[in-house]
Enzyme design. Structure first.
Site, PDB file in Angstrom:
ATOM      1  N   ASP A  58       0.978  -1.162  -0.077  1.00  0.00           N
ATOM      2  CA  ASP A  58      -0.003   0.011  -0.148  1.00  0.00           C
ATOM      3  C   ASP A  58       0.836   1.160   0.050  1.00  0.00           C
ATOM      4  O   ASP A  58       1.721   1.637   1.110  1.00  0.00           O
ATOM      5  CB  ASP A  58      -0.953  -0.009   1.463  1.00  0.00           C
ATOM      6  CG  ASP A  58      -1.884   1.094   1.422  1.00  0.00           C
ATOM      7  OD1 ASP A  58      -1.552   2.297   0.629  1.00  0.00           O
ATOM      8  OD2 ASP A  58      -2.811   1.288   2.013  1.00  0.00           O
ATOM      9  N   SER A 137       2.602  10.361 -14.514  1.00  0.00           N
ATOM     10  CA  SER A 137       1.856  11.465 -14.160  1.00  0.00           C
ATOM     11  C   SER A 137       0.614  11.843 -15.202  1.00  0.00           C
ATOM     12  O   SER A 137      -0.081  10.782 -15.240  1.00  0.00           O
ATOM     13  CB  SER A 137       2.581  12.642 -14.440  1.00  0.00           C
ATOM     14  OG  SER A 137       2.340  13.940 -14.138  1.00  0.00           O
ATOM     15  N   TYR A 153      -7.221  16.094  -8.864  1.00  0.00           N
ATOM     16  CA  TYR A 153      -6.351  15.443  -9.846  1.00  0.00           C
ATOM     17  C   TYR A 153      -5.405  16.290 -10.395  1.00  0.00           C
ATOM     18  O   TYR A 153      -4.125  15.921 -10.336  1.00  0.00           O
ATOM     19  CB  TYR A 153      -7.291  14.576 -10.784  1.00  0.00           C
ATOM     20  CG  TYR A 153      -6.456  13.695 -11.587  1.00  0.00           C
ATOM     21  CD1 TYR A 153      -6.190  12.268 -10.919  1.00  0.00           C
ATOM     22  CD2 TYR A 153      -6.292  13.745 -12.963  1.00  0.00           C
ATOM     23  CE1 TYR A 153      -5.193  11.344 -11.840  1.00  0.00           C
ATOM     24  CE2 TYR A 153      -5.512  12.855 -13.780  1.00  0.00           C
ATOM     25  CZ  TYR A 153      -5.335  11.755 -13.083  1.00  0.00           C
ATOM     26  OH  TYR A 153      -4.416  10.635 -13.888  1.00  0.00           O
ATOM     27  N   LYS A 157      -1.052  16.057 -10.185  1.00  0.00           N
ATOM     28  CA  LYS A 157      -0.231  15.639 -11.127  1.00  0.00           C
ATOM     29  C   LYS A 157       0.989  16.773 -11.323  1.00  0.00           C
ATOM     30  O   LYS A 157       1.971  16.435 -11.512  1.00  0.00           O
ATOM     31  CB  LYS A 157      -0.951  15.288 -12.244  1.00  0.00           C
ATOM     32  CG  LYS A 157      -1.646  13.803 -12.195  1.00  0.00           C
ATOM     33  CD  LYS A 157      -0.758  12.769 -11.927  1.00  0.00           C
ATOM     34  CE  LYS A 157      -1.627  11.528 -11.862  1.00  0.00           C
ATOM     35  NZ  LYS A 157      -0.930  10.315 -11.649  1.00  0.00           N
TER      36      LYS A 157
END
Ligand code: NDP
Length: 231
Positions: A58, A137, A153, A157
């Site tokens: 994880d 990415s 999001y 990135k």
């Protein structure tokens, strides 16, 4: 000479497709996933018992990273691929209603984890011949793309791009190259069925591009065909 790749989030989507393509051509894959013993990885492990090394990981957990690091002590890695990623809730990503808890969770996976994983397995990469750390990415992190919504999001990135470039500067003197990639818009759970390309197309392009890259490409941001992307 077969290479050894370590891939996070290897159990589905782009990570699984890269694992399949690498095994097909005879490379070894350390398939890191939260559950590396179920689903598609279990079938692949049965077909490739020597070449597929399942590792529980994880990427947001220090304890899990420490356990994987111990399990892989002394194992050379040619290419370390940070692929695991999260998009966050589709409906709470505008500037006016961003979900802060979800934002923190996405940063854990998309931004902090690639650095944590790169730090933890740097000795393995330094023991390998390839000496490459690649991170998936997204073009959505490009500021030049004049972003619309998807605050969570996109910002994750953009942040991982900067974080990995700084990491790349930190390891340049060790001859380890650090690269960022946009995998294309890919038909996965995240990309959706209407996306442009299949996971296998993305995987093949990424593998070809990473194979052909070295120190000259450190701190680059490119798509799966090798074309440069504006930051
Ligand atoms: P999927 O949603 O299909 O798969 C995501 C993967 O990340 C799964 O293996 C998932 O594991 C893993 N993951 C998520 N959280 C964790 C965690 N805490 N620890 C370990 N693994 C975790 O996504 P894709 O395959 O489409 O995406 C792969 C990468 O490509 C991501 O970084 C994504 O942002 C990027 N990307 C994808 C695009 C697309 O069009 N698909 C476009 C641009 C970038 P689990 O099964 O356990 O949840």
């Amino acid at each position: 000479m077969p290479q050894t790749w370590m891939i996070t989030g290897a159990n589905r989507g782009i990570g699984l497709a890269i694992t399949i393509e690498l095994l097909r051509r005879g490379d070894r894959v350390i398939a890191a996933a939260r559950n590396p013993w179920g689903g598609a990885l279990a079938e692949l492990a049965a077909e490739h018992p020597a070449a597929l090394i399942p590792v529980e990981l994880d990427v947001t957990s220090d304890a899990s990273i420490a356990a994987a690091k111990e399990a892989l002590a002394g194992q050379a890695i040619d290419v370390l691929l940070n692929n695991a990623g999260l998009y966050g809730p589709r409906d709470r990503q505008s500037g006016l209603d961003v979900d802060f808890d979800a934002w923190r969770e996405v940063f854990e996976v998309n931004v902090y984890a690639p650095i944590r994983v790169a730090q933890a397995f740097l000795p393995n990469v330094e023991a390998g011949q390839g000496r490459k750390i690649a991170t998936i990415s997204s073009r959505m992190g490009s500021l030049a793309a004049n972003p619309g919504n998807a605050l969570i999001y996109r910002s994750s990135k953009s942040a991982v791009n900067m974080a990995m470039v700084v990491f790349g500067n930190s390891v340049r003197a060790r001859d380890v190259s650090v690269m960022l990639f946009h995998p294309g818009w890919v038909q996965t759970d995240m990309g959706g069925s209407g996306a442009d390309i299949t996971p296998a197309e993305s995987a093949n392009g990424l593998i070809r591009t990473i194979d052909a890259s070295g120190m000259a490409e450190t701190n680059s941001f490119r798509d799966y065909t090798g074309e440069a992307i504006t930051w």
